[in-house]
Design a protein around this motif. Structure first.
Motif, PDB file in Angstrom:
ATOM      1  N   ASP A   1      -4.819   6.037  -6.936  1.00  0.00           N
ATOM      2  CA  ASP A   1      -5.360   7.205  -6.224  1.00  0.00           C
ATOM      3  C   ASP A   1      -4.820   8.422  -6.982  1.00  0.00           C
ATOM      4  OD1 ASP A   1      -6.094   9.097  -4.372  1.00  0.00           O
ATOM      5  OD2 ASP A   1      -5.005   8.198  -2.684  1.00  0.00           O
TER       6      ASP A   1
ATOM      7  N   ILE B   1      -5.065   2.127  -2.699  1.00  0.00           N
ATOM      8  CA  ILE B   1      -4.875   2.558  -4.092  1.00  0.00           C
ATOM      9  C   ILE B   1      -3.668   3.489  -4.100  1.00  0.00           C
ATOM     10  CG2 ILE B   1      -7.150   2.069  -5.009  1.00  0.00           C
ATOM     11  CD1 ILE B   1      -7.921   4.966  -4.394  1.00  0.00           C
TER      12      ILE B   1
ATOM     13  N   ASP C   1       2.040   3.162   7.671  1.00  0.00           N
ATOM     14  CA  ASP C   1       1.944   4.620   7.573  1.00  0.00           C
ATOM     15  C   ASP C   1       0.525   5.118   7.313  1.00  0.00           C
ATOM     16  OD1 ASP C   1       2.404   3.184   5.140  1.00  0.00           O
ATOM     17  OD2 ASP C   1       2.578   5.090   4.073  1.00  0.00           O
TER      18      ASP C   1
ATOM     19  N   HIS D   1       5.081  -0.707  -2.966  1.00  0.00           N
ATOM     20  CA  HIS D   1       3.768  -0.903  -3.604  1.00  0.00           C
ATOM     21  C   HIS D   1       3.583  -2.367  -3.994  1.00  0.00           C
ATOM     22  CE1 HIS D   1       4.791   3.392  -4.909  1.00  0.00           C
ATOM     23  NE2 HIS D   1       3.889   3.502  -3.961  1.00  0.00           N
TER      24      HIS D   1
ATOM     25  N   HIS E   1       7.212   1.303  -6.712  1.00  0.00           N
ATOM     26  CA  HIS E   1       8.456   0.767  -6.146  1.00  0.00           C
ATOM     27  C   HIS E   1       8.144  -0.480  -5.324  1.00  0.00           C
ATOM     28  CE1 HIS E   1       7.445   2.370  -2.238  1.00  0.00           C
ATOM     29  NE2 HIS E   1       7.351   3.598  -2.722  1.00  0.00           N
TER      30      HIS E   1
ATOM     31  N   TYR F   1      -0.749   6.243  -5.083  1.00  0.00           N
ATOM     32  CA  TYR F   1      -0.575   7.572  -5.664  1.00  0.00           C
ATOM     33  C   TYR F   1       0.191   7.447  -6.964  1.00  0.00           C
ATOM     34  CZ  TYR F   1      -1.845   9.797  -1.206  1.00  0.00           C
ATOM     35  OH  TYR F   1      -2.492  10.218  -0.081  1.00  0.00           O
TER      36      TYR F   1
ATOM     37  N   GLY G   1      -0.079  -0.385   4.504  1.00  0.00           N
ATOM     38  CA  GLY G   1       1.203  -0.228   5.185  1.00  0.00           C
ATOM     39  C   GLY G   1       0.960   0.521   6.494  1.00  0.00           C
TER      40      GLY G   1
ATOM     41  N   TRP H   1       9.926  -1.656   4.152  1.00  0.00           N
ATOM     42  CA  TRP H   1      11.226  -2.171   3.705  1.00  0.00           C
ATOM     43  C   TRP H   1      12.270  -1.080   3.743  1.00  0.00           C
ATOM     44  CZ3 TRP H   1      12.575  -7.087   2.548  1.00  0.00           C
ATOM     45  CH2 TRP H   1      11.532  -8.009   2.434  1.00  0.00           C
TER      46      TRP H   1
HETATM   47  N1  MSP Z   1      -2.881   6.721  -1.910  1.00  0.00           N
HETATM   48  C1  MSP Z   1      -2.615   6.337  -0.573  1.00  0.00           C
HETATM   49  C2  MSP Z   1      -3.504   5.183  -0.162  1.00  0.00           C
HETATM   50  C3  MSP Z   1      -4.981   5.398  -0.307  1.00  0.00           C
HETATM   51  S1  MSP Z   1      -5.892   3.989   0.117  1.00  0.00           S
HETATM   52  C4  MSP Z   1      -7.458   4.467   0.185  1.00  0.00           C
HETATM   53  C5  MSP Z   1      -1.152   5.946  -0.420  1.00  0.00           C
HETATM   54  N2  MSP Z   1      -0.499   5.598  -1.519  1.00  0.00           N
HETATM   55  S2  MSP Z   1       1.045   5.261  -1.602  1.00  0.00           S
HETATM   56  O1  MSP Z   1       1.274   5.008  -2.996  1.00  0.00           O
HETATM   57  O2  MSP Z   1       1.818   6.301  -1.020  1.00  0.00           O
HETATM   58  O3  MSP Z   1       1.362   4.004  -0.722  1.00  0.00           O
HETATM   59  C6  MSP Z   1       0.722   2.805  -0.883  1.00  0.00           C
HETATM   60  C7  MSP Z   1       1.279   1.690  -0.047  1.00  0.00           C
HETATM   61  O4  MSP Z   1       2.667   1.467  -0.296  1.00  0.00           O
HETATM   62  C8  MSP Z   1       1.121   1.903   1.439  1.00  0.00           C
HETATM   63  O5  MSP Z   1       0.502   0.749   1.993  1.00  0.00           O
HETATM   64  C9  MSP Z   1       2.536   2.041   1.931  1.00  0.00           C
HETATM   65  O6  MSP Z   1       2.693   1.560   3.232  1.00  0.00           O
HETATM   66  C10 MSP Z   1       3.293   1.189   0.948  1.00  0.00           C
HETATM   67  N3  MSP Z   1       4.706   1.530   0.971  1.00  0.00           N
HETATM   68  C11 MSP Z   1       5.307   2.664   0.527  1.00  0.00           C
HETATM   69  N4  MSP Z   1       6.647   2.582   0.804  1.00  0.00           N
HETATM   70  C12 MSP Z   1       6.921   1.407   1.441  1.00  0.00           C
HETATM   71  C13 MSP Z   1       8.090   0.742   1.864  1.00  0.00           C
HETATM   72  N5  MSP Z   1       9.298   1.272   1.792  1.00  0.00           N
HETATM   73  N6  MSP Z   1       7.948  -0.527   2.344  1.00  0.00           N
HETATM   74  C14 MSP Z   1       6.735  -1.169   2.390  1.00  0.00           C
HETATM   75  N7  MSP Z   1       5.638  -0.562   1.987  1.00  0.00           N
HETATM   76  C15 MSP Z   1       5.654   0.788   1.697  1.00  0.00           C
HETATM   77  O7  MSP Z   1      -0.666   5.947   0.695  1.00  0.00           O
END
Ligand code: MSP
Length: 508
Positions: free
Chosen positions: A51, A12, A259, A23, A20, A14, A257, A289
């Motif tokens: 989230d 979920i 991270d 996501h 972007h 943030y 992802g 990416w």
């Molecule tokens: N809120 C937490 C997840 C909670 S799940 C119980 C979170 N959110 S996030 O919005 O920061 O990231 C969500 C997803 O986007 C992650 O899987 C993350 O790896 C992915 N990405 C964020 N930047 C990215 C790139 N540049 N490339 C590919 N995916 C990336 O973490």
């Protein structure tokens, strides 16, 4: 419904900022798998959402001068809109600000607490608001988090989860379930992280109030990761003994992802074990990416907006590129040059021309009536038909290993074989000499294209359906049951004047 169930989740997101490309990518991967499984007869639940708690979101709201809920309503809506723009087929969209979710988080806390795994203490150490993560001194690199995020020193009363006690059980679980984390290299990282020793985990905060209150101690807010992970069961109505929980839990796949793998592959299973709940079947960690070779970051101003990409190149073109360009699981680079190459070569030339020339020949030479599928096949006919009829089995294996790029590669092998077949047979040269044979070749081609379009639905749904529409395939004959020789193209179909599904892209 007696169908086999399949439950797949995205993280979920943030809501401190707009969505972007990263996501969109995580959700796209889930969408392809969810669509594939549905077409293959599974009853699929595909969950995504936002989230919305924690210090990061609260700080962003403050900066914007609005209340946290006003802020999260607005940004959550942007993520929900993205699901429509990207044509995601999620069954549900969860928000952690929902009351039902709060109740589930509190229940999970209580169960773990009552089972004796939570104690009150004091936390003093480093915290990164950007990562919403606690870091130990030895994890920092030159005073910042290994992710590059700034950290701050925090000292506050905190409840702790006895994570250290779960080390052996986790290692045994990984041993018994060697594909729990994929790709395998990530499984090894997780095993070595857990083997090197786990510290108890701080799971409450007292210095801000945007979150779920700890049951029985309202000065404490549940740590945003424990709150967020609970979404996977709260969406199933775990708290209220909803039948969805019984039907769909444990989840088949948490897509994340790289991270955020540790939260899903270490903390989440430990929380679930502590609550005596079944563990997810698999967590897949995909790569990140970059943009034209550079790390994507707000400070560099090179964040890729998926909506802009879709507007510029087209929706299915974008979906195709993101999944085709990079072996799924590895990091990848977004470049406009490669995007245009892929559109013009793979989509326009290979797939688009294959359909266009076959249908045009039928339209011109047979008044649009698709010739009947032949009684007797030549060796060449058999070769291409066998390739097409045996593809589904191979695709299933690739989907179940999350090798999404290989799914596409296999379909493109068939497209390439089909192009070779039509070039070799040259049906256009038979119009005057042997119209019957010309018809047979075109019938074989149409049958192969029908299969190709059926298999492409999960990846490029709109375009695949345009092809199937041109072939006049009824909507209820587009599942995998109707592919691979279990069924052949019906007789007496007359097509309209064909139109190209993938025009070439010209830089303006
Ligand atoms: N809120 C937490 C997840 C909670 S799940 C119980 C979170 N959110 S996030 O919005 O920061 O990231 C969500 C997803 O986007 C992650 O899987 C993350 O790896 C992915 N990405 C964020 N930047 C990215 C790139 N540049 N490339 C590919 N995916 C990336 O973490």
């Amino acid at each position: 419904m007696g169908n086999k169930k399949f439950y797949i989740t995205t993280p979920i997101y943030y809501v401190n900022d707009n969505p972007h490309i990263g996501h969109a990518y995580t959700s796209l991967a889930c969408d392809v798998i969810a669509r594939f499984k549905r077409l293959d007869g599974f009853d699929v639940l595909f969950l995504t959402g936002t989230d919305e708690h924690g210090q990061k979101v609260q700080t962003a709201a403050k900066k914007a001068g609005v209340s946290p809920i006003e802020f999260t309503d607005k940004f959550s809506k942007n993520f929900e809109d993205l699901t429509k723009i990207m044509n995601f087929s999620n069954s549900n969209f969860i928000r952690t600000t929902n009351l039902i979710h709060h109740e589930n988080v509190q229940k999970l806390w209580k169960v773990i607490y009552d089972n004796g795994h939570i104690t009150l203490g004091n936390y003093s150490g480093w915290y990164s608001v950007r990562d919403e993560t606690f870091y130990s001194e030895d994890e920092l690199i030159n005073g910042i988090a290994p992710t590059g995020a700034p950290v701050e020193w925090v000292e506050e009363p905190s409840y702790f989860f006895n994570l250290s006690k779960w080390q052996d059980k986790l290692l045994k679980f990984y041993e018994d379930n060697p594909t729990f984390v994929l790709p395998f290299s990530r499984m090894n990282e997780i095993k070595s992280f857990v083997s090197s020793g786990l510290k108890d985990l701080s799971i409450s905060r007292t210095t801000f109030d945007w979150g779920v209150k700890v049951p029985g101690d309202e000065n404490h807010i549940v740590y945003v990761w424990l709150d967020a992970l609970t979404n996977y069961i709260s969406a199933l109505g775990w708290n209220s003994n909803n039948v969805d929980f019984e039907n769909y839990w444990p989840s088949d796949l948490h897509m994340v992802g790289k991270d955020i793998l540790r939260f899903h592959a270490v903390y989440w299973p430990a929380f679930l074990m502590a609550a005596n709940l079944p563990l997810p079947k698999k967590v897949f960690a995909h790569g990140w990416w970059t943009n034209e070779g550079k790390k994507i970051s707000k400070s560099l101003g090179n964040v890729i907006d998926p909506i802009e990409i879709v507007e510029k190149y087209g929706l299915d073109q974008t979906r195709y590129f993101l999944l085709r360009e990079v072996p799924f699981g590895r990091d990848g680079d977004f470049s406009n040059f490669s995007m245009i190459q892929r559109i013009n070569s793979d989509l326009s030339n290979d797939l688009g021309n294959l359909c266009q020339r076959t249908l045009s020949l039928i339209f011109k030479n047979f008044d649009g009536k698709i010739p009947d599928y032949p009684q007797n096949l030549t060796n060449d006919d058999n070769k291409i038909i066998n390739f097409s009829d045996t593809l589904l089995e191979k695709l299933r294996i690739k989907i179940d290993n999350q090798e999404l790029h290989l799914v596409i590669q296999l379909i493109w092998e068939l497209i390439s074989e089909a192009n070779k077949y039509i070039d070799g047979q040259a049906p256009w040269s038979l119009a005057n000499k042997n119209k019957d044979r010309m018809g047979e070749i075109l019938a074989i081609m149409t049958e192969v294209i029908r299969n190709i379009a059926i298999f492409l639905q999960p990846i490029i749904p709109e375009s695949a359906n345009k092809i199937l529409n041109q072939l006049k395939i009824p909507n209820n004959e587009r599942t995998f049951n109707f592919s691979c020789g279990k069924y052949r193209l019906s007789k007496n179909i007359t097509i309209e004047k064909p139109y190209p599904v993938f025009p070439r892209y010209f830089e303006t």
